[in-house]
Write a protein that holds these residues in place. Sequence first.
Motif, short mmCIF file in Angstrom:
data_model
loop_
_atom_site.label_atom_id
_atom_site.label_comp_id
_atom_site.label_asym_id
_atom_site.label_seq_id
_atom_site.Cartn_x
_atom_site.Cartn_y
_atom_site.Cartn_z
N THR A 1 30.39 32.70 -15.55
CA THR A 1 30.65 32.20 -14.21
C THR A 1 31.89 32.90 -13.67
O THR A 1 32.90 32.99 -14.36
CB THR A 1 30.88 30.68 -14.21
N ASP A 2 31.80 33.39 -12.44
CA ASP A 2 32.92 34.09 -11.81
C ASP A 2 33.48 33.23 -10.69
O ASP A 2 32.77 32.93 -9.72
CB ASP A 2 32.46 35.44 -11.27
N PHE A 3 34.75 32.84 -10.83
CA PHE A 3 35.40 32.01 -9.83
C PHE A 3 36.11 32.89 -8.79
O PHE A 3 36.03 34.11 -8.81
CB PHE A 3 36.39 31.05 -10.50
N TYR A 4 36.80 32.22 -7.89
CA TYR A 4 37.45 32.85 -6.73
C TYR A 4 38.80 32.16 -6.60
O TYR A 4 39.12 31.55 -5.59
CB TYR A 4 36.55 32.59 -5.51
N SER A 5 39.64 32.27 -7.67
CA SER A 5 40.76 31.36 -7.86
C SER A 5 42.09 31.85 -7.29
O SER A 5 43.06 31.10 -7.29
CB SER A 5 40.93 31.07 -9.36
N ASN B 1 35.99 25.09 2.65
CA ASN B 1 35.88 24.47 1.32
C ASN B 1 36.87 25.04 0.30
O ASN B 1 37.08 24.45 -0.76
CB ASN B 1 34.46 24.65 0.78
N TRP B 2 37.52 26.18 0.63
CA TRP B 2 38.21 26.94 -0.42
C TRP B 2 39.35 26.15 -1.05
O TRP B 2 39.56 26.23 -2.27
CB TRP B 2 38.75 28.28 0.14
N LYS B 3 40.11 25.40 -0.31
CA LYS B 3 41.24 24.66 -0.88
C LYS B 3 40.85 23.28 -1.40
O LYS B 3 41.71 22.52 -1.84
CB LYS B 3 42.37 24.54 0.14
N HIS B 4 39.56 23.00 -1.41
CA HIS B 4 39.10 21.71 -1.91
C HIS B 4 38.38 21.83 -3.24
O HIS B 4 38.18 20.81 -3.92
CB HIS B 4 38.18 21.04 -0.88
N MET B 5 37.96 23.04 -3.62
CA MET B 5 37.26 23.21 -4.90
C MET B 5 37.34 24.66 -5.34
O MET B 5 37.46 25.57 -4.50
CB MET B 5 35.79 22.79 -4.77
N PRO B 6 37.26 24.90 -6.64
CA PRO B 6 37.21 26.28 -7.13
C PRO B 6 35.82 26.88 -6.87
O PRO B 6 34.85 26.55 -7.54
CB PRO B 6 37.46 26.15 -8.65
N VAL B 7 35.73 27.73 -5.86
CA VAL B 7 34.46 28.36 -5.49
C VAL B 7 34.05 29.35 -6.58
O VAL B 7 34.89 30.03 -7.17
CB VAL B 7 34.61 29.07 -4.13
N ASP C 1 30.67 31.07 -23.81
CA ASP C 1 30.61 31.22 -22.36
C ASP C 1 31.91 31.83 -21.84
O ASP C 1 32.98 31.61 -22.40
CB ASP C 1 30.41 29.86 -21.68
N LEU C 2 31.81 32.56 -20.74
CA LEU C 2 32.98 33.12 -20.07
C LEU C 2 33.12 32.53 -18.68
O LEU C 2 32.16 32.50 -17.91
CB LEU C 2 32.86 34.65 -19.96
N LEU C 3 34.33 32.07 -18.37
CA LEU C 3 34.67 31.59 -17.04
C LEU C 3 35.78 32.50 -16.51
O LEU C 3 36.93 32.41 -16.96
CB LEU C 3 35.15 30.13 -17.07
N ALA C 4 35.42 33.39 -15.60
CA ALA C 4 36.37 34.37 -15.09
C ALA C 4 37.11 33.81 -13.88
O ALA C 4 36.62 32.93 -13.16
CB ALA C 4 35.66 35.67 -14.72
N THR C 5 38.30 34.35 -13.64
CA THR C 5 39.17 33.85 -12.57
C THR C 5 38.78 34.34 -11.20
O THR C 5 39.18 33.76 -10.19
CB THR C 5 40.62 34.29 -12.81
N GLY C 6 38.01 35.42 -11.12
CA GLY C 6 37.92 36.16 -9.88
C GLY C 6 39.11 37.10 -9.77
O GLY C 6 40.07 37.02 -10.55
N THR C 7 39.07 37.99 -8.80
CA THR C 7 40.12 38.99 -8.63
C THR C 7 41.49 38.32 -8.49
O THR C 7 41.65 37.37 -7.74
CB THR C 7 39.85 39.85 -7.39
N ILE C 8 42.47 38.85 -9.24
CA ILE C 8 43.83 38.33 -9.21
C ILE C 8 44.69 39.29 -8.40
O ILE C 8 44.84 40.46 -8.76
CB ILE C 8 44.40 38.18 -10.63
N SER C 9 45.27 38.79 -7.32
CA SER C 9 46.07 39.62 -6.42
C SER C 9 47.40 38.94 -6.11
O SER C 9 47.55 37.73 -6.29
CB SER C 9 45.33 39.89 -5.10
N GLY C 10 48.35 39.75 -5.63
CA GLY C 10 49.58 39.24 -5.06
C GLY C 10 49.58 39.50 -3.57
O GLY C 10 48.55 39.83 -2.97
#
Length: 412
Positions: free
Chosen positions: A122-126, A147-153, A338-347
């Motif tokens: 599963t790939d998140f958008y964290s 929805n983005w600030k209400h749940m981990p998409v 299982d793998l749970l990915a964070t999604g792209t990590i940026s600053g």
Amino acid sequence: MLQSWLPVPSGSDFSIYNLPFGIFSDDRPARAGLAIGEWVVDLPATYALNLFSRYPEAGGVFRKPVLNDLIGLGREFSGYVRKTIQDALCDGDSILKRYSEHLLIPLKDVQTHMPLRVGNYTDFYSSEEHAFSVGRLFRPENPLFPNWKHMPVAYHGRASSITVSGTPVRRPWGQTAQTGANPLFQPTNALDYELELAFVIGKDSSCGQPVPVAEAEDYIFGVVLFNDWSARDIQRWEYQPLGPFTSKNFASGISPWVVTWEALQVFRVPAPVQSPMPLPYLAAAPRMNFDLSLTVGVKPENHRECTLCETNAKHLYWTAAQQIAHHTVTGCNLQVGDLLATGTISGTGLAQKGCLLEATLNGKQPVQCGDGIERRFLEDYDEVIIRGFCQNGDIRIGFGELRGQVLPALPL
């Protein structure tokens, strides 16, 4: 401070505080090992010398070509294995030292393998910085969906095409949109990397039973670097209304050494404050991330590597615990491996962007790679190198490297 009789280079990712698990082979079949400095501890060989007497079943799991059965014995077991080897590395009279020529194998002489049998991914958008930057490219007036600030998409990805570091990535074919015309079928012209972490699930949960956020971290065995390769032009055409499909299913990469959850605890830091407060099932207290430095380098063929991204995982808006709580709130069950990915990590700055889509403003502004080379997206024979490490005083724990080279599209 722990003192090992085995020389470990200063700045090594694989310090005595780390001891990550992986699968390796030499002239013998693939098996489990622990990385230490420039060496691999051969776990089946150490078992044969009765180093793990508390667990007679250890010999069988150490000889498996993936870590799933080892992980399935629980964190108490894996912690015992690491502590036993850690103690032996600090004991000048240990069996490990006496038989070191047999039990320690140079990393340069081994091949690392896919460490896991990944059943589900599963790939998140964290990362808020990533989500906002990408949203601003396509929706300047409303970068974040409501929805983005209400749940981990998140979306469910393809597990079968996840491969270990060093595996080349073939440029994929797909449909791309053309203004006022039918789509073209062609190799992607917008191949991209995505800098991510992936959490490795360490025990099964029950189908129909959500995992409470307060218990979620108990289900994590460890962490790997993750590269979710993406074809942006294919993605733009196909992602509505159901999300990415062929633009991401062709390849993802992971680093070969799984850094354990226990080894990372000394690097915990508070996660960003969430506003608005999430619903109670996501309201963990305290919410914690890791102070984990991450970089992406790109090495064009016959040229030097250039660093295109330097960022940190401590800024992630949604934590691993919240990802798990949301993933399972419907009763969806987790499985070992299982793998749970964070999604792209940026600053926030352009030098902190975890993918070229952000760094180049969707290809409009090239990044400079030195030697007069610039990139909007990846070209054939470019090699992408992702690295990550944590540092707390003299204690350093790293992930090694996640490498992948782009190969030209096959003729169709």
